[in-house]
Enzyme design. Structure first.
Site, PDB file in Angstrom:
ATOM      1  N   CYS A  30      31.125  37.335   8.709  1.00 14.19           N
ATOM      2  CA  CYS A  30      31.254  36.737  10.039  1.00 14.19           C
ATOM      3  C   CYS A  30      32.250  37.532  10.896  1.00 14.19           C
ATOM      4  O   CYS A  30      33.446  37.550  10.602  1.00 14.19           O
ATOM      5  CB  CYS A  30      31.700  35.284   9.863  1.00 14.19           C
ATOM      6  SG  CYS A  30      32.288  34.480  11.348  1.00 14.19           S
ATOM      7  N   CYS A  33      35.072  35.493  12.384  1.00 13.34           N
ATOM      8  CA  CYS A  33      35.997  35.111  11.302  1.00 13.34           C
ATOM      9  C   CYS A  33      36.975  36.251  11.022  1.00 13.34           C
ATOM     10  O   CYS A  33      38.178  36.011  10.838  1.00 13.34           O
ATOM     11  CB  CYS A  33      35.231  34.792  10.007  1.00 13.34           C
ATOM     12  SG  CYS A  33      34.103  33.394  10.124  1.00 13.34           S
TER      13      CYS A  33
END
Length: 122
Positions: A30, A33
């Protein structure tokens, strides 16, 4: 304080303690993230009285499912075993610091009374 890796085996032990726990639900693939990770880490170094935990949603699918995590990163703020905040999205550093200040400012006696009243009305 360094971040703590949270798993289904230690999640309840860590989050049920008195005090503030911030949980970052994330995954290695991600992009947002990965952008949020250093912000979360820097904040953990500034606030040694707060537990900063990370849940790898790929490794801990059961835990992510239990909290219905459908978008990552998702940040959860828990204080005295009560979830006060749970929202997806990577926060900029200033917004994370603002959230921490708000969580610190919550009157937990008032929250406990409201929870008890809500429970009694069911």
């Amino acid at each position: 304080m360094a971040t703590v890796q949270l798993t289904k085996d230690n999640f309840n032990d860590v989050t049920s303690r008195d005090g503030i726990v911030l949980v970052d639900f994330w995954a290695a693939w991600c992009g947002p993230c990965r952008m949020f990770a250093p912000v979360f880490e820097r904040s953990s170094e500034k606030h040694e009285d707060i537990v900063f935990g990370k849940v790898d949603t790929e490794a801990e699918r059961e835990l992510a499912g239990a909290f219905q995590i459908s978008s990552i990163p998702t940040l959860m703020a828990i204080r005295d075993n009560v979830v006060l905040y749970a929202q997806p999205g990577a926060l900029p550093e200033e917004a994370l610091e603002d959230l921490i200040a708000k969580v610190r400012a919550v009157d937990m006696d008032e929250v406990a009374q409201k929870l008890a009243a809500d429970k009694g009305s069911r």
